[in-house]
Enzyme design. Structure first.
Site, mmCIF file in Angstrom:
data_model
loop_
_atom_site.group_PDB
_atom_site.id
_atom_site.type_symbol
_atom_site.label_atom_id
_atom_site.label_comp_id
_atom_site.label_asym_id
_atom_site.label_seq_id
_atom_site.Cartn_x
_atom_site.Cartn_y
_atom_site.Cartn_z
ATOM 1 N N SER A 80 0.824 -1.206 0.000
ATOM 2 C CA SER A 80 0.000 0.000 0.000
ATOM 3 C C SER A 80 0.854 1.249 0.000
ATOM 4 O O SER A 80 1.882 1.308 0.678
ATOM 5 C CB SER A 80 -0.907 0.008 1.241
ATOM 6 O OG SER A 80 -1.534 1.263 1.404
ATOM 7 N N SER A 141 -12.795 4.106 4.784
ATOM 8 C CA SER A 141 -11.681 3.685 3.944
ATOM 9 C C SER A 141 -11.541 2.166 3.937
ATOM 10 O O SER A 141 -11.125 1.579 2.934
ATOM 11 C CB SER A 141 -10.381 4.334 4.429
ATOM 12 O OG SER A 141 -10.131 4.021 5.790
ATOM 13 N N GLU A 177 -14.378 -7.641 7.516
ATOM 14 C CA GLU A 177 -14.244 -6.597 8.542
ATOM 15 C C GLU A 177 -14.589 -7.129 9.932
ATOM 16 O O GLU A 177 -13.903 -6.851 10.908
ATOM 17 C CB GLU A 177 -15.144 -5.415 8.187
ATOM 18 C CG GLU A 177 -15.015 -4.259 9.135
ATOM 19 C CD GLU A 177 -14.846 -2.911 8.436
ATOM 20 O OE1 GLU A 177 -14.877 -1.901 9.135
ATOM 21 O OE2 GLU A 177 -14.661 -2.892 7.209
ATOM 22 N N ASP A 189 -21.637 0.311 5.129
ATOM 23 C CA ASP A 189 -20.526 0.841 4.339
ATOM 24 C C ASP A 189 -20.292 0.016 3.082
ATOM 25 O O ASP A 189 -20.099 0.552 1.981
ATOM 26 C CB ASP A 189 -19.245 0.867 5.180
ATOM 27 C CG ASP A 189 -19.386 1.733 6.413
ATOM 28 O OD1 ASP A 189 -20.350 2.515 6.493
ATOM 29 O OD2 ASP A 189 -18.535 1.609 7.314
#
Length: 396
Positions: A80, A141, A177, A189
């Site tokens: 990342s 995010s 998640e 989300d």
């Protein structure tokens, strides 16, 4: 005094180019493709998704992009631009709590798709991630990362990726998640990241998963929805979010209902509960009502009348649910003081972002007052983001 600083959305090709450059530097050669998913802001309906409630989020023009290539050894290697760190490991070893950190959101998607029978074992992936969704801002995010990668994996595996076929990808992202990253969030989300339409909010029923698109055009009302990133750390995996969810579950058990949506008489239900479950339930039940109220106003094109519901939502989150913070309260109070029609914290709370519905001729005054109030209280200097209702996850 510092002037208000706006975070401008980057063009898709710029974000994609950064991810592709990182991919080539790290792995050599080109990726099989590049996919993107948006951050989101929730107009109203906070901390009710895991209570079977109604929520009204929309996608933002800020993206997380993944450049992905399939490998045949069952290994995931992810890197990342945000952290400069990489993670490499066998996907067969992924389990709750492993890997930790941001890699959990990537590895967890594959783990969940395998568990649900949508992906066979043995396939691995090289992944390069770049994002313009502010991390820690409460603008999701993590879901943007999960959904961008889930769509990539589905495309590369030949799974359905049209809107009607995206529910398994939403489910896998939620499991990543909840079970791998250990964040006990609901499914709002991931749903909006996968289903959003430009110029619309998504009215999502978190009890049965149904949704409809509600027109949302701030400009037609002479208004702007300002997102205020307070730059206060936003942490959900520190027990506080889980404590609130546990209180809601206890309220349901005490009342003998599956979800608080099943409560027929909200006032009687709250009166039957002890503290703090009573306060938590009062927020959830009131917030569900406020979502209905706002959706009805949007259906009638009455955007200028949303402010009171936003203000009541913030007061409930601050006082009954106790998830606000000094930074969020400062931003909300300063916005209303300077002429916003309404304002509230958004996201999980304990830091992160607020939103303010502002007539166009008061935008500068509102943002400047928010900065002024933060500086006078020695709080972090806020930044401001554009909140134009945008589209869902897609291949670039």
């Amino acid at each position: 005094m510092n002037a208000a600083q706006w975070v401008t959305p980057a063009e898709e090709h710029t974000v994609a180019g950064t991810a592709e450059a990182l991919f080539r530097t790290t792995f050599g050669g080109d990726a099989d493709g590049v996919w993107a998913a948006p951050g989101r802001v929730n107009l109203i309906g906070e901390h009710v998704d895991y209570a079977g409630g109604l929520v009204l989020p929309f996608a933002l023009p800020y993206l997380t992009v993944v450049a992905v290539r399939v490998r045949d050894d069952g290994i995931l290697h992810a890197v990342s631009t945000h952290t400069g760190e990489s993670w490499q490991g066998a996907l067969a070893d992924v389990a709750p709590g492993h890997p930790s950190g941001w890699a959990a959101y990537v590895a967890g998607v594959v783990w969940a798709l395998r568990r649900s029978g949508h992906l066979t074992a043995g396939t691995g992936f090289d992944v390069a991630v770049h994002s313009t969704v502010p991390v820690g801002s409460g603008l999701s995010s993590s879901a943007a990362l999960e959904c961008a990668f889930a769509l990539a994996v589905a495309d590369l595996a030949g799974l359905p990726t049209d809107e009607s076929g995206r529910q398994p990808l939403i489910d896998a992202s939620i499991r990543a998640e909840n079970e791998i990253a250990g964040a006990s969030t609901g499914g709002m989300d991931q749903s909006v990241a996968m289903l959003a339409r430009p110029g619309h909010a998504l009215l999502l029923d978190c009890r049965d998963g149904t949704s409809r698109h509600v027109p949302l055009d701030f400009r037609s009302a002479g208004a702007r929805l300002v997102v205020v990133d307070t730059n206060a750390p936003h942490r959900l995996v520190d027990g506080q979010y889980g404590n609130r969810r546990a209180a809601v579950e206890k309220a349901c058990a005490d009342l003998g209902v599956v979800t608080l949506r099943d409560v027929a008489d909200p006032d009687a239900a709250v009166a039957a509960l002890s503290s703090p479950a009573a306060q938590r339930a009062r927020h959830v039940l009131g917030e569900i009502g406020r979502v209905r109220e706002v959706a009805d106003l949007l259906d009638r094109g009455r955007i200028a009348d949303l402010g009171d519901a936003l203000n009541r939502s913030h007061a409930s989150l601050r006082d009954d649910y106790e998830v606000s913070s000094v930074e969020l309260d400062s931003a909300v109070d300063a916005a209303v003081e300077a002429g916003a029609w309404g304002a509230r914290m958004t996201g999980g709370g304990f830091g992160g972002s607020a939103i303010a519905l502002v007539p166009l001729d008061r935008v500068d005054a509102v943002t400047e007052n928010i900065v002024r109030r933060a500086e006078s209280a020695s709080l972090p200097t806020p930044q401001f983001l554009s909140a134009e209702p945008s589209g869902s996850a897609h291949r670039l």
